[in-house]
Design a protein around this motif. Structure first.
Motif, PDB file in Angstrom:
ATOM      1  N   ASN A  10      51.928  71.163  83.646  1.00  0.00           N
ATOM      2  CA  ASN A  10      50.753  70.401  84.075  1.00  0.00           C
ATOM      3  C   ASN A  10      51.058  69.676  85.370  1.00  0.00           C
ATOM      4  O   ASN A  10      52.110  69.065  85.503  1.00  0.00           O
ATOM      5  N   GLY A  11      50.135  69.784  86.304  1.00  0.00           N
ATOM      6  CA  GLY A  11      50.290  69.039  87.549  1.00  0.00           C
ATOM      7  C   GLY A  11      51.252  69.658  88.538  1.00  0.00           C
ATOM      8  O   GLY A  11      51.566  69.060  89.561  1.00  0.00           O
ATOM      9  N   GLY A  35      50.695  72.048  90.484  1.00  0.00           N
ATOM     10  CA  GLY A  35      49.999  72.439  91.708  1.00  0.00           C
ATOM     11  C   GLY A  35      49.437  73.851  91.651  1.00  0.00           C
ATOM     12  O   GLY A  35      49.015  74.400  92.672  1.00  0.00           O
ATOM     13  N   LYS A  36      49.392  74.436  90.462  1.00  0.00           N
ATOM     14  CA  LYS A  36      48.910  75.811  90.314  1.00  0.00           C
ATOM     15  C   LYS A  36      47.453  75.935  90.748  1.00  0.00           C
ATOM     16  O   LYS A  36      47.099  76.786  91.553  1.00  0.00           O
ATOM     17  N   THR A  37      46.616  75.076  90.178  1.00  0.00           N
ATOM     18  CA  THR A  37      45.186  75.153  90.479  1.00  0.00           C
ATOM     19  C   THR A  37      44.931  74.879  91.956  1.00  0.00           C
ATOM     20  O   THR A  37      44.147  75.577  92.601  1.00  0.00           O
ATOM     21  N   THR A  38      45.619  73.898  92.489  1.00  0.00           N
ATOM     22  CA  THR A  38      45.446  73.574  93.908  1.00  0.00           C
ATOM     23  C   THR A  38      45.821  74.774  94.776  1.00  0.00           C
ATOM     24  O   THR A  38      45.108  75.111  95.716  1.00  0.00           O
ATOM     25  N   GLN A  88      40.079  77.658  86.154  1.00  0.00           N
ATOM     26  CA  GLN A  88      40.641  77.066  84.942  1.00  0.00           C
ATOM     27  C   GLN A  88      39.523  76.553  84.036  1.00  0.00           C
ATOM     28  O   GLN A  88      39.611  76.639  82.823  1.00  0.00           O
ATOM     29  N   GLU A 103      45.019  79.986  84.574  1.00  0.00           N
ATOM     30  CA  GLU A 103      45.249  79.682  83.160  1.00  0.00           C
ATOM     31  C   GLU A 103      44.190  80.322  82.258  1.00  0.00           C
ATOM     32  O   GLU A 103      43.460  79.631  81.551  1.00  0.00           O
TER      33      GLU A 103
HETATM   34  N1  ATP Z   1      40.869  66.641  93.579  1.00  0.00           N
HETATM   35  C1  ATP Z   1      42.009  65.979  93.366  1.00  0.00           C
HETATM   36  N2  ATP Z   1      42.122  64.684  93.698  1.00  0.00           N
HETATM   37  C2  ATP Z   1      43.263  64.013  93.498  1.00  0.00           C
HETATM   38  N3  ATP Z   1      44.373  64.540  92.958  1.00  0.00           N
HETATM   39  C3  ATP Z   1      44.325  65.825  92.593  1.00  0.00           C
HETATM   40  C4  ATP Z   1      43.152  66.606  92.766  1.00  0.00           C
HETATM   41  N4  ATP Z   1      43.410  67.860  92.321  1.00  0.00           N
HETATM   42  C5  ATP Z   1      44.682  67.849  91.884  1.00  0.00           C
HETATM   43  N5  ATP Z   1      45.242  66.633  92.046  1.00  0.00           N
HETATM   44  C6  ATP Z   1      46.631  66.278  91.711  1.00  0.00           C
HETATM   45  O1  ATP Z   1      47.468  67.244  92.272  1.00  0.00           O
HETATM   46  C7  ATP Z   1      48.510  67.604  91.373  1.00  0.00           C
HETATM   47  C8  ATP Z   1      48.472  69.078  91.110  1.00  0.00           C
HETATM   48  O2  ATP Z   1      47.307  69.384  90.373  1.00  0.00           O
HETATM   49  P1  ATP Z   1      46.903  70.843  89.928  1.00  0.00           P
HETATM   50  O3  ATP Z   1      45.594  70.732  89.250  1.00  0.00           O
HETATM   51  O4  ATP Z   1      46.991  71.754  91.082  1.00  0.00           O
HETATM   52  O5  ATP Z   1      48.024  71.205  88.884  1.00  0.00           O
HETATM   53  P2  ATP Z   1      48.097  72.398  87.839  1.00  0.00           P
HETATM   54  O6  ATP Z   1      49.416  73.019  88.014  1.00  0.00           O
HETATM   55  O7  ATP Z   1      46.916  73.259  87.972  1.00  0.00           O
HETATM   56  O8  ATP Z   1      48.057  71.628  86.452  1.00  0.00           O
HETATM   57  P3  ATP Z   1      47.396  72.052  85.049  1.00  0.00           P
HETATM   58  O9  ATP Z   1      48.375  72.937  84.371  1.00  0.00           O
HETATM   59  O10 ATP Z   1      47.237  70.761  84.336  1.00  0.00           O
HETATM   60  O11 ATP Z   1      46.104  72.719  85.331  1.00  0.00           O
HETATM   61  C9  ATP Z   1      48.315  66.738  90.155  1.00  0.00           C
HETATM   62  O12 ATP Z   1      49.169  65.626  90.278  1.00  0.00           O
HETATM   63  C10 ATP Z   1      46.872  66.321  90.232  1.00  0.00           C
HETATM   64  O13 ATP Z   1      46.695  65.067  89.650  1.00  0.00           O
END
Ligand code: ATP
Ligand code: MG
Lengths: 282, 353
Positions: free
Chosen positions: B44-45, B47-50, B89, B166
């Protein structure tokens, strides 16, 4: 939440690799649609949403009806001698007020909609970028028209007799809907910038109340103090009301009509491009 | 496109995205080959989704570059959009519409005429086992059905690159394996699939290559096999004849191998990771196959050594096995998070990223 769906048919219908492989190669792969076709498709989406959430239409019918009845009987006797007489003055104004008020649902709706994953899909399609927002506005135009018809019908029933006849009323509504379409871009921008629906609603209200009340909707501003008249005169709603009133009464005022047309063009260009910039940047 | 980029579907270099103080993606370098599943594995977190949203042209990178099939994701975003589909996601379908309406809408947005869009929607609904639910609003679908519809929407015009963020999170085992079947079918067709997941077995099963990311950076990359051997030789499982000798056995095992993982509730069972040997990677140079080879060889030697040390200490062993490390262990070792509640300082393995 999933109790209704774990039926045996679901098990039987489980997808197989072969079945999916067979549908992967589409028989045709058309070129991406043009700007109009894409926005019309989004307009169709808005209609489908009305179909599934008819309660959305309650706001655009009940609210204008209440406004019309309330102001006609509340102020009519005192301001113009009789409700019927006051209605001749008030109806175009209340028409404008109601429609301008419901333009704010554009921003609220967009804000709620864009947070959901569906907009991610829309934004990854190779289509004309503003299509999703323009298409949603087609749906909004339908609401503006519905609200207008409700108010005019109620007005006619209460004794409103427009001097411009059918043509005048149609032209008045047309002018109003055009302005409402342009004005909706303000809410689109707000809907994109604000964090949540509640914020959008609050800011919208804060803007709309003075805009609609500090105007010539309810009374002629001639008797007001000079500074207030000055304020009322810079309010675009004042000019919109003057234009619509003139058209509906059959004595069109070209100066006011031009102002409305120009204001609509400026609002669309300025807020439309700000909105699209923001839409692309999220 | 230079020659090295020819076979690549996606290439990123130094991709960065920050949100306030959070560096969600922090210098991401990826080279994703065409025509296979590429897994992005991270907690979690991570950065995958980003990362996916940047590649799908939904977010603008703050720094760095990326291309999808040779098109720049910022300058040539519209061309990129013509090549990809995204199943996000969070459901990327309209929950107020029915399954059929969703697909027809999308068909029209992709340029199909209404009748054609309907026909295609019918086909897809049938293939995805959703015919019966076609007229129901999506908000009344189960999680698995929603996912299937979402993926069906993504392949309405089968894309060259498919992003699945995911796709099985929150699904029951049956729905997960249905999604896996769909992914395999899509890849067999020739589509490049970029799949993010927190499930290690999922990446292991589906992906040809995996990038493990944490704090917005790639901390390891390779085939599932390479990753496993780069981290360590796997896990030794022991069964003691006399559970009373457990304390003694633990001492021996931890002397030879490092950390001992307790098996809850079974006094006779012992589990220990054959830790990463920092020398292995260096000895074998950069050749991944050589690393894998050297890694497993070293692991076998260490496991054998453990067994003989136990014998010397007079501890009888009923069963013994050396398992390939699971991706789970790979991941945990790489991200340096404790494997179990054991927080013994010795259990920390320093693994070069
Ligand atoms: N729109 C946003 N505004 C502020 N912070 C964000 C935003 N999107 C993501 N983040 C932060 O950036 C980091 C990476 O988030 P991301 O969603 O890319 O992770 P992830 O790997 O997809 O996690 P997960 O498995 O929970 O989906 C996290 O710390 C999240 O809180
Ligand atoms: Mg995510």
């Amino acid at each position: 939440m999933t109790t209704t769906v774990s039926t045996s048919s679901d098990v039987l219908a489980a997808p197989s690799r072969e079945a999916i492989g067979a549908v992967l190669d589409p028989t045709s792969r058309p070129p991406a649609p043009g700007a109009l076709a894409a926005s019309v498709a989004f307009g169709w989406r808005a209609l489908l949403r009305f179909k599934h959430m008819p309660e959305q239409l309650f706001d655009v019918t009940a609210f204008p009806l209440v406004m019309t009845l309330m102001f006609t009987y509340l102020f009519g006797g005192a301001l113009a001698g009789s409700p019927r007489e006051y209605l001749q003055f008030l109806l175009p104004g209340i028409l404008v007020t109601s429609v301008v008020m419901i333009t704010m649902y554009t921003g609220v709706g967009l804000n709620a909609d864009i947070g959901k994953g569906i907009f991610d899909r829309f934004r990854t399609l190779p289509i004309w970028r503003p299509a999703a927002l323009v298409g949603a506005l087609y749906g909004d135009i339908l609401r503006y028209l519905m609200a207008s018809l409700v108010i005019v019908a109620a007005g006619l029933a209460l004794g409103y007799r427009p001097g411009g006849g059918v043509a005048g009323v149609v032209a008045g509504i047309g002018l109003l809907v055009l302005f409402a379409f342009a004005f909706s871009w303000v809410w689109n921008l707000l809907g994109l910038v604000m964090r949540d629906e509640k914020g959008v609603t609050n800011v919208s209200m804060l803007l709309l109340f003075p805009l609609t009340f500090v105007s010539n909707v309810y009374v002629n501003p001639d008797t007001m103090p000079g500074w207030l008249q000055a304020v009322i005169n810079v309010n675009p709603i004042t000019h919109l009301v003057a234009a619509v009133r003139s058209v509906m009464s059959g004595e069109s005022n070209p100066g006011e009509i031009w102002r409305v047309l120009i204001a609509s063009a400026v609002l669309t260009i300025v807020f439309g491009s700000l909105t699209m910039r923001r839409y692309d940047r999220r | 496109m230079d020659e090295a980029s020819q076979g690549l579907a996606i290439e990123t270099s130094g991709l960065v995205k920050t949100f306030g103080n959070t560096r969600a993606v922090d210098g991401l370098d990826l080279r994703i080959p065409k025509g296979a599943v590429y897994g992005i594995l991270g907690p979690n977190g991570a950065g995958k989704t980003t990362a996916v949203r940047m590649l799908a042209t939904l977010l603008r990178p703050d720094a760095g570059q990326a291309t999808v099939l040779g098109y720049d994701i910022v300058r040539e975003a519209q061309q990129v959009r013509g090549k990809l589909s995204l199943t996000g996601q969070y459901a990327s379908v309209d929950e107020t519409l029915t399954g059929m309406e969703n697909l027809v809408l999308l068909g029209r947005l992709l340029g199909h005429r209404r009748a054609e869009a309907r026909k295609r929607a019918d086909q897809l609904l049938a293939a995805f086992g959703l015919t019966e639910a076609a007229g129901r609003q999506v908000k009344k679908y189960s999680g698995g059905m929603r996912r299937r519809l979402d993926i069906a929407a993504s392949i309405l015009n089968t894309p060259e690159v498919l992003f699945l963020d995911e796709p099985t999170t929150g699904l029951d085992p049956r729905s997960r394996s249905q999604v896996w079947e769909i992914v395999r079918a899509v890849v067999a067709y020739g589509t490049t699939v970029l799949l993010t997941t927190q499930y290690l077995d999922e990446a292991d099963r589906l992906a040809a290559r995996i990038a493990v990311i944490d704090h917005g950076r790639v901390i390891a990359e390779g085939t599932p096999g390479e990753l496993k051997s780069a981290v360590g030789g796997g896990t030794v499982h022991l069964r003691l004849r006399d559970p009373g000798q457990r304390a003694q056995a633990e001492t021996v095992v931890s002397r030879v191998l490092g950390d001992v993982i307790e098996d809850d509730g079974d006094k006779a069972a012992l589990r220990a990771r054959v830790g990463a040997d920092a020398d292995v990677g260096a000895d074998a140079g950069c050749d991944p196959a050589a690393v894998e080879e050297a890694g497993s060889q070293a692991a076998a030697e260490r496991a054998a050594h453990t067994l003989s040390e136990l014998a010397r200490a007079g501890i009888a062993v009923d069963a013994f096995s050396l398992g390939q490390p699971s991706l789970d262990e790979v991941f945990l070792a790489l991200t340096d998070r404790p494997v179990t509640r054991a927080t013994d300082a010795r259990s920390h393995q320093e693994v070069p990223a």
